[in-house]
Structure formats: structure tokens, C-alpha cells
Design an enzyme around this catalytic site. Sequence first.
Site: not given
Ligand SMILES: [Zn+2]
Length: 640
Positions: A129, A21, A297
Site C-alpha cells: 500500500c 480500472h 487495484k
Molecule cells: Zn497493504
Amino acid sequence: MSTFYLTTPIYYVNARPHLGHACTTIMADAMCRYRRLAGDRVYFLTGTDEHGERIAQVAAAAGKSPQAYADEIAGVFRDTWRRLGITNDDFIRTTEPRHRKVVQEILQRLHDAGEIYFGEYGGWYCYGCERFYTEKEIVDGKCPDHQTALTFIKEKNYFFKMSRYQAWLIKHLEDNPGFIQPDRYRNEVLGFLREPLQDLSISRPRSRLQWGIPLPFDDQYVTYVWFDALINYYSAVSDGRERTRGLWEHVEHLIAKDILKPHGVYWPTMLKAAGIPLYRRLNVHGYWSLGGSKMSKSVGNVVEALQLTDKYGHDAFRYFLLREMNFGLDASFSEEALVDRLNADLANDLGNLASRATTLIAAAGPAAPVGAPAEAADRDIAVAAADARAAVEQAMRDFAFQKALGALWSFIGTVNRYVDTSAPWALAKDPARRPRLERVLCTLADSLGFLGIMLDPFLPDAARKIREALGRSEPPALEAAVVGQLSTVPRVSKISGLFPRIDTKTPRSGPLPKGERESSTLSPGVRGQGEGSRKIPITDFQKVELRVAEVLAAERVAKSRKLLKLTIRVGEETRTLVAGVAEHYEPENLVGRKVVVVANLEPATLMGVESNGMVLAAEHEGTLSLLTLDKDLPSGAKVK
Ligand SMILES: [Zn+2]
């Protein structure tokens, strides 16, 4: 004046800020500071992405409501950027009404236009995700990003007809080579598009997930987090405020490569379908690796960015991130590498220049106008400055921070050599040469003034200190970064310790005769004071093994101004050592010479080259001379 609107990704509040970040945000900050320096209208947006399953899960695990949890982490991001001196103009949160309103408007518009339909989908889903993976993307039955098992989910959802934009997007990418840069990422997106593009599920049933923006046309569903999040770039500047008017058509995004597909595929097709002009350019940087594993991230392996900036200073941390990474490619992060950069580039090259130049100028006192005309050496500095500025301007068009800094450091090297060759400390001893001294000091003040402007986007604290030392209080402007127009020696205050050198556990001991180590922090006339005043017993001296060595080969050390790599023979033994003599000797002139070396030093690694020993040299007022023999003796002979 041109307009520049730059966004970072909005960071997902499932984790606290980490190096990834910080890197993107610092790059964006450097770019925005640069564009402001160039006189552009700039708007710099960052923020937080706060909806989705993972946030609901993490909040529940922490015994908090998702909103309370998101408030807390969004606050941490804001504070982090404030502490790092980030100059964002806006901070958007996807839980804000201004954002929610625009997301719902766009959904309604797409629904009305027949771009959204209701259907069933079954697929392999990664909860980390929050997306489905196609068979092609799955690696050994696992999420390619998380290396965790995927779950097969079958449910009714709303879908965006993304597939119908496949041919259009391919053509757009082919017709607009600069739409995604560097090129490798444009090619990667074109690679995705060689496979049939699926429609995009844009909803999650409320029975499974409450934490999201309700679909305006079906309150039993909330918006899929990616569809919600991407719209932030648009919602932040479509509130009708004077400040944000006319920005959208200038928007550029900066991201790390882990989120290329949503930004390179979903987002342009969403904009196209909604009848909103596309973004101008997507700029993609690589990953930092740490201990061999990538940092994104969602994957851990986190460096506490703030700890390192507190330890070494914001400027040093920024400098390392901007200089070490070739934009678009991966780079490797280590505290040792940061300290090496800090010591070599900041403390030694820049810090010493600022300290030497201001010390010399302050000692001589101000003068106006300067009596002597500029000589070739002074004009060379002006040309070097103009070249460096042009190179920075060129590099910054493509976010090539490392090239911009390389150009500025090449200029710093040129000015350091100018100090050595023009030897102002020697001129100061001769009153007849006062006019020439003033001209040299004027050139130095001019060069520092140039750096006080040009370094501002990259090293804001140091650049401000340099400007303050020169008594310049006006805001820096790129157009004023010109060397060769100053005709006075200004009153300056001395700069010392702009970047204090960090002592490392394995010091860069030994192989350097001066130069790279203590170098000329003090003006050379001052440096010798106090040296040699302490007596040592002969037993101390006997610990040092001095030998005659023959130089078999010599070459420059890559990226180093000062270092030569020497292959030497000491008696029967051949070894490598690094010597800080590159500014004084051409490598080819050293081959075949007999020199004196300290043969029993512990090895040290300099700029990636292991050095076994140290060459002895004498130094006076910038001139360096290697110790040699006045009769020929074989290599390996003892020196005592
Ligand atoms: Zn994933």
C-alpha cells in the site's frame, strides 16, 4: 452551459489494466458523454501514477529502469482506453514535467507557510500500500488490504500537519452533505475522523528510494507517492492553456472505495492548507467481486477486461458494468451474468425492438405527413419517453447509472408492448387502415430516435447504429430527445443483429413458450416461415413427456417483464417452473387452472429461478394462449 471536470484515479503502473480500472473509467466515460450530450463544457481526465517503491521494485525485477517500465505500462493503459472507446480529453502521467513542477510548487508553498515539519516517525508499514497503518487499522497484525505482514519502520521524514485540519474537515463534511457521495462513504470518512488524525509523512529518504519527485527544499528526500499522485487532478488543469482555464472549480472525482481515505481525508486537507479551492464532489463506487474475493487495484484476481470486450463487444461490456452495479455498493461479476444481461436486455428487449420497428417501417415505406392523428396509445409513448428522460436526468446527477438504464429499459418495454398491441402487421393488411399504420410507424420511428440519443452515453456503438438507420447524421443532443413531434414516417434502413444472442452451454431451454427466447426478432408475419416443414418419426415425439398440471401459485419474477414463476402440481409432485407469459396473463388468473406442461425437461435457471418444465402455449401475432383442457382431468394425466 455548465462546466464539468471529471477525473478517474490515475492508475498505478504496477499492474496492467483490469476490470476495476475498466469499470471506473467506463463509468467516467458514460458520465462525460452524458454531460456532453446535455450540452455542457466537459473535461475528462485520466492517467497513470508512476512513482514509488513498488514501481522501483517491479521495474528492477523486470530488469528495466523505472522510467522505461512506467513508459511501457502507461502505454498499455492509453491503448486500452483507446480500444474501449474512452473519450478522455487528457491523460496525465506523474513523471511529466507539467506535473512535477506543480507538485514542487505546492510543497514549497506548504513548507514556506509552516505546514510541513521535519520529524521522526516509527510505525507499521505496508510496502504493497506504501503507507503506514495505525494500530486500529491493523487486522491480526496484517495489512487489512493485502493480508500480508507489516514492517515496523522508524525514520526521519517530512510531515504535513494534517492533524490541525481535523476539526475543519469534520465541519466541512457536516455542512456539505453532498461533498462525498453516496452518503455511506461520507459517513465512513466521518468515522475515520472520530479517531485522532495523524500528521501525514510526505517524504521518503533518498537513501532508500530514488524513484520520486525530489522535495524542493531538501534534495535528500523524494515525495511520498500519495502526496504526489493526488496533485495530478490539479496539475493537469493549471498549465495556463485556454482549454483548461476555469476548470478547477468544477472538478469532481470518481474513485473506487479502496482509495476513499486519501481522497476523502488527505486531499481536502492538502488543498485547504495550500489555499486551493476544494473539489466539488467525491463520487465513490464499490468493488466487483469475482469468486467471492474483492478486486482492487492492488489485489490480484484479475479479469482481462479486453478479452471480454473483444468477445462480447464494447457496448455489452459497458452495459453490464453500468447496469449491474448499484452505484456505491459492491457487485458481483461473472461472464455468465454478462451473457444473461446481453441476451435478455440487449439482444431481446432492445435488439428486437430495433429490428422489429425498422423492419416494419422499411416494409411500409416513408410517408409525410402522416394522415391519422395521434391516439391515446401514441400519446402514452410520448409521456413514457418524457418520464424516462426525466428519470435519467435525475439519476445521472448522482452517478446512478443503474437507475438511468432501468428507466430507459422500462421505456423499451413500453414500446415493445405498444408494438404488440397496435399490431402494425395486421394494420398493413388492410388498406383502409393505412393512415393508422403510418401513425404507429411514426411513433416507432420517434421512439427509436429517442433511444438513439438517450442510449448514446451508455451504448455508444448501438446508439450510433440506431441514429444511422434513421438517417440522422447530426450529433446527438439531449434537448432533441423528445417523442411526439415527428409527423413523418422516415426512410429507414433495417437494423438486424444489433446485439446477437449468445448461445450458452446450458441454453435457456425449455420453459418458455417463445417470447424470452427467440422472441420476435422477425416481424411476427415472417416468423412462422419454414416451421414445421421437417418431419420427425413418432419415436422423437415420444421422448417428450406431456402432462396435465394444476397451477397452485403464480407470481412475477423480479426484474423480469415476461416471466412468471409458477408452482404446479403434476400428479403427486409439486414443482416450480418459469413461464414467459407475464405480458399475457395476470398471475392471480392462473391459479387453479389446468395447463399442459413438458414434464421431462432438464432444469434451467431463469433470472435466478430454477425452472422444471415448460408450459405449452399457442402464439399468433402477439397474442398468446395457454393450452388447457376442454374436459376436467386430474393433474398428472398424460397428454399424447
Ligand atoms: Zn497493504
